[in-house]
Scaffold this active site. Sequence first.
Site, PDB file in Angstrom:
ATOM      1  N   ASP A 206      34.101  47.659  45.315  1.00  0.00           N
ATOM      2  CA  ASP A 206      33.484  46.941  44.194  1.00  0.00           C
ATOM      3  C   ASP A 206      33.701  47.747  42.915  1.00  0.00           C
ATOM      4  O   ASP A 206      34.333  48.810  42.945  1.00  0.00           O
ATOM      5  CB  ASP A 206      31.994  46.669  44.450  1.00  0.00           C
ATOM      6  CG  ASP A 206      31.582  45.305  43.896  1.00  0.00           C
ATOM      7  OD1 ASP A 206      31.790  45.087  42.687  1.00  0.00           O
ATOM      8  OD2 ASP A 206      31.095  44.450  44.657  1.00  0.00           O
ATOM      9  N   HIS A 276      35.739  42.362  40.651  1.00  0.00           N
ATOM     10  CA  HIS A 276      35.014  43.463  41.312  1.00  0.00           C
ATOM     11  C   HIS A 276      35.969  44.600  41.674  1.00  0.00           C
ATOM     12  O   HIS A 276      35.859  45.194  42.755  1.00  0.00           O
ATOM     13  CB  HIS A 276      34.298  42.953  42.582  1.00  0.00           C
ATOM     14  CG  HIS A 276      33.142  42.036  42.289  1.00  0.00           C
ATOM     15  ND1 HIS A 276      31.856  42.482  42.113  1.00  0.00           N
ATOM     16  CD2 HIS A 276      33.083  40.689  42.121  1.00  0.00           C
ATOM     17  CE1 HIS A 276      31.042  41.448  41.873  1.00  0.00           C
ATOM     18  NE2 HIS A 276      31.776  40.355  41.868  1.00  0.00           N
ATOM     19  N   GLU A 340      32.712  35.761  41.433  1.00  0.00           N
ATOM     20  CA  GLU A 340      32.435  36.300  40.102  1.00  0.00           C
ATOM     21  C   GLU A 340      33.640  37.010  39.498  1.00  0.00           C
ATOM     22  O   GLU A 340      33.558  38.185  39.138  1.00  0.00           O
ATOM     23  CB  GLU A 340      31.256  37.291  40.189  1.00  0.00           C
ATOM     24  CG  GLU A 340      30.004  36.665  40.772  1.00  0.00           C
ATOM     25  CD  GLU A 340      28.904  37.678  41.003  1.00  0.00           C
ATOM     26  OE1 GLU A 340      27.764  37.386  40.653  1.00  0.00           O
ATOM     27  OE2 GLU A 340      29.167  38.769  41.560  1.00  0.00           O
TER      28      GLU A 340
HETATM   29  C1  ACM Z   1      27.700  37.572  45.551  1.00  0.00           C
HETATM   30  O1  ACM Z   1      26.484  37.721  45.732  1.00  0.00           O
HETATM   31  N1  ACM Z   1      28.259  37.903  44.402  1.00  0.00           N
HETATM   32  C2  ACM Z   1      28.547  37.042  46.596  1.00  0.00           C
END
Ligand code: ACM
Length: 548
Positions: A206, A276, A340
Amino acid sequence: MKHLLTPLLLCFLAVCAHASALDDIVPRPAKAEASKGSLRISGTSIKCDPAFDAATVEAVGRFAARLGYASGKTSPVSTPPGLRDALAGGKVKGIVFLRDGSLAPEAYSILVSKRNAVVRASGLNGVIYALETLRQLLPPSIYGSRQALKDRWTLPCCLIEDSPRFAWRGMHLDSSRHFWSIDEVKRYLDVMAMYKLNRFHWHLTDDQGWRIEIRAFPLLSQIACWREGTMIGRDFSSNDHIRYGGFYTREEIREVVDYAAARGITVVPEVDLPGHMLAALSAYPQLGCTGGPYAAWTKWGVSDQVLCAGKESTFEFLEAVLAEVAELFPGEYIHIGGDECPKDEWKKCPDCQARIRELGLKGDERFSAEQYLQNYVTRRIQEYLATLGKKVIGWDEILEGDLAPGATVMSWRGAAGGKEAAARGFDAVMTPNSHCYFDYCQAEGCEGEPLGIGGFVSLEKVYSLDPLEGISPENAHHILGVQANLWTEYISTPEHLEYMLLPRLLALSEVQWCAPERRDAARFLRVLREHEYPVLEEAGYNYRHTTD
Ligand code: ACM
Ligand code: ZN
């Protein structure tokens, strides 16, 4: 009259006591019928069908060792030839494990009489679940590390026939925001196994840290696994300036995979892409749209800096990483994240825009050209992983655009993604944040709770999840199962991690395992208080002790 009544009454009470022990198993078995009497098992012999594989016999051996120690009388395990004939001849005492190929891979049965207990299963997972059910029928001291010689080491006479409702019974762990040692991960797997979960979704990369050694890109475990401090509490402008990091070596990954497999759990690794990725960019800035410089994030949230989808080197990087991941994790799925992914950089980047033109991607009333570009990334990675014999699973954002057939969707922004996926013919795993986000607080308004991300998911809320709500019966087969997620931005110690996990994991296990008609919230809460809290206590886990 008095003399006649007393034995009858005692007999009735004995069956009732057994019925209650049988009702104290979590997750509740599909069928559990009590009969009269019990079987003493301290010091009893344990026999395994030689037709079972070595891993199954080893699982039985672990149970026998624990039982032997706790009860103070060893329970020798053997694999005698002719076991079936001896059993048919009524000669066998103790606990017997028989391979029964007619049972589904995760099904098992247990028949306990005053003479013996006969367990039937077709292989490792069925036997493991039978062992967990047997443990639930024994005193909680079977879960601890102490000798409990005075406890009653008996099984109630009964017939249990059991199998799970859902094939995917998952629990996720974020090792990026905070790093968990191999021993902490094993304890996590242990409690998952206690409640018959079978998928460990391991979030390994991440913005805040890369956690897996990749030989082709050594800087990932020299640079990308470090961040220069961490924000303090909820203050996004702060930094404790304590260098924070860690990563798992290939050997450690293998150790976890093997440990999980021995407990019937498949590890699903996640490499979150194309967003990420800030930590990876800190080591390989040429993979970003601007070229950097980049640094792993010291605060929580989602970085705008993502992998450049216009550069071929991005795909070379991802393929090399995923080839090594595929080699380390034998399960059929690799999770590629996809959630995201901000598109601001792609809108400004000449390489990304050139790729959009080259592919003829155009925005429409539903999605932007950049969303279709993410779809292109997903599709390319899916095709590559297929060449390695792996299937793709991703967060529900991967549905945006034209998802290629064969991908599986993890529905996290509520249940909508799962419903849409099933309606469009994709398999899905339900992990709605409304019920399955275990980083959310366990009390309304987070009153009296440790520092956290916010939100509110009570134990009762987890228990109330109906994973098939709103799914048409003809699409229900697309819902592979249910999973809860534990993100760790605000969780930095194993005690806090366990507190967030427990006892909500137990409620999750009944959602995953039990048919709707076997679920009963009042019974579950009673069993929690009377049986499962002592179990967690003995096993040494930290948990939230609900008083409501
Ligand atoms: C998430 O909670 N961004 C998958
Ligand atoms: Zn770019």
